[in-house]
Design an enzyme around this catalytic site. Sequence first.
Site, short mmCIF file in Angstrom:
data_model
loop_
_atom_site.label_atom_id
_atom_site.label_comp_id
_atom_site.label_asym_id
_atom_site.label_seq_id
_atom_site.Cartn_x
_atom_site.Cartn_y
_atom_site.Cartn_z
N TYR A 1 -34.50 7.96 -41.22
CA TYR A 1 -33.51 8.60 -40.67
C TYR A 1 -34.08 9.43 -39.39
O TYR A 1 -33.41 9.49 -38.43
CB TYR A 1 -33.06 10.02 -41.57
N1 LIG Z 1 -25.63 18.99 -40.92
C1 LIG Z 1 -26.70 18.94 -40.45
O1 LIG Z 1 -27.46 19.82 -41.06
C2 LIG Z 1 -27.28 18.44 -39.47
C3 LIG Z 1 -28.67 18.65 -38.59
C4 LIG Z 1 -29.02 17.72 -37.67
C5 LIG Z 1 -28.35 16.69 -37.22
N2 LIG Z 1 -27.22 16.39 -37.69
C6 LIG Z 1 -26.39 15.27 -37.33
O2 LIG Z 1 -25.03 15.76 -37.21
C7 LIG Z 1 -24.15 14.58 -37.25
C8 LIG Z 1 -22.94 15.10 -38.18
O3 LIG Z 1 -23.70 15.83 -39.21
P1 LIG Z 1 -22.68 16.42 -40.62
O4 LIG Z 1 -23.24 17.25 -41.45
O5 LIG Z 1 -21.41 16.70 -39.80
O6 LIG Z 1 -22.41 14.81 -40.99
P2 LIG Z 1 -21.12 14.11 -42.08
O7 LIG Z 1 -20.48 15.58 -42.57
O8 LIG Z 1 -21.85 13.42 -43.18
O9 LIG Z 1 -20.24 13.68 -41.10
C9 LIG Z 1 -20.87 12.14 -40.63
C10 LIG Z 1 -19.60 11.62 -39.85
O10 LIG Z 1 -20.28 10.43 -39.41
C11 LIG Z 1 -19.27 9.23 -39.94
N3 LIG Z 1 -19.84 8.15 -40.08
C12 LIG Z 1 -20.87 7.89 -41.22
N4 LIG Z 1 -21.37 6.59 -41.20
C13 LIG Z 1 -20.59 5.91 -40.36
C14 LIG Z 1 -20.36 4.69 -39.96
N5 LIG Z 1 -21.10 3.65 -40.69
N6 LIG Z 1 -19.65 4.45 -38.89
C15 LIG Z 1 -18.93 5.30 -38.27
N7 LIG Z 1 -18.77 6.54 -38.74
C16 LIG Z 1 -20.02 7.04 -39.74
C17 LIG Z 1 -18.71 9.91 -41.05
O11 LIG Z 1 -17.19 9.34 -40.99
P3 LIG Z 1 -16.56 9.06 -42.63
O12 LIG Z 1 -16.27 10.07 -43.14
O13 LIG Z 1 -15.27 8.19 -42.13
O14 LIG Z 1 -17.52 8.06 -43.36
C18 LIG Z 1 -18.54 11.48 -40.80
O15 LIG Z 1 -17.33 11.62 -39.95
C19 LIG Z 1 -24.79 13.43 -37.99
O16 LIG Z 1 -25.33 12.65 -36.95
C20 LIG Z 1 -26.21 14.22 -38.66
O17 LIG Z 1 -27.36 13.23 -38.60
C21 LIG Z 1 -26.66 17.21 -38.83
#
Ligand SMILES: NC(=O)c1ccc[n+]([C@@H]2O[C@H](COP(=O)([O-])OP(=O)(O)OC[C@H]3O[C@@H](n4cnc5c(N)ncnc54)[C@H](OP(=O)(O)O)[C@@H]3O)[C@@H](O)[C@H]2O)c1
Length: 262
Positions: A167
């Site tokens: 990741y």
């Molecule tokens: N939350 C944290 O603590 C954190 C910290 C650092 C970075 N981030 C980054 O911030 C971003 C959002 O985080 P989050 O926590 O809001 O994530 P999340 O709730 O898991 O949402 C992920 C989003 O990405 C989409 N997605 C996943 N796999 C995909 C694919 N194969 N093709 C197209 N879309 C895809 C999902 O769509 P579906 O729902 O339709 O599957 C969802 O809309 C991510 O890139 C994550 O790595 C998060």
Amino acid sequence: MTMSRAPVPRAVLVTGASRGIGRAVAHAFAQQGDRVAVHVRSAVDEGRETLASLPGTGHVLVVADLGEAEQAAGLPAAAEEALGEPVRVLVNNAGIATGADLAHPPATTDTLTWQRHWETYLRVNTLGTALVTHAMTRRLVELGLPGRVISIGTRGVHKGEPEFPAYAASKAALHAMDASLAVALAPHDIAVATVAPGFIETERVADRLNSPAGDEIRAGSPFGRVGRPEEVASAVLWLASPEAVWASGATLDLNGASHLRP
Ligand SMILES: NC(=O)c1ccc[n+]([C@@H]2O[C@H](COP(=O)([O-])OP(=O)(O)OC[C@H]3O[C@@H](n4cnc5c(N)ncnc54)[C@H](OP(=O)(O)O)[C@@H]3O)[C@@H](O)[C@H]2O)c1
């Protein structure tokens, strides 16, 4: 005398806006009057909820699996068709984040599992995002239009992700891609930046934050809490603003002083 003018609404593509950070980012752009293409992979109902919650008009829903090269490369064109104008701001938020079923600590993971997780993370987070970004920026260059790209990276690139090395590596590739694109695309008036959030309170991690591990996670920041999706969204909004063009090439840490780097 200079007259202040209302900002011109832009066409914005926010990937992964079914929930969490993506939904908050979509909301922030819509709030300032932009038109947003809300992208989801399969959570169409949640995407529609995001769409319905956005202030303003002209927002659209687009569906694509970024793990499928053709769908990823075709996403900006699909968004352009739905919005009726080219995408001027791309927010690369979609991605596979961390989750218990994807853990692969090096000391205890067998070779096949290790390979499978590396392939998954790199295919979606790195290659999928690179294909979307390439298609969007090439289109702007072809049309001679300025634009912005902001990618959601992670603090883990700098701090390490001992349970999820693939990741962290998949996001490190995005940090590096953005730096290179910032240089390559500046002559075309396209600015590119990255944000590196620490732990952010989204639906995906609610169970962990509510478990006994929650206190330790919150203690990671001297503020004694984790970040909020809106705090990432406001930084993205600023990076996409006319005032922030000089931040092109930057990686902005958004981690509540939980991890400082020189
Ligand atoms: N939350 C944290 O603590 C954190 C910290 C650092 C970075 N981030 C980054 O911030 C971003 C959002 O985080 P989050 O926590 O809001 O994530 P999340 O709730 O898991 O949402 C992920 C989003 O990405 C989409 N997605 C996943 N796999 C995909 C694919 N194969 N093709 C197209 N879309 C895809 C999902 O769509 P579906 O729902 O339709 O599957 C969802 O809309 C991510 O890139 C994550 O790595 C998060």
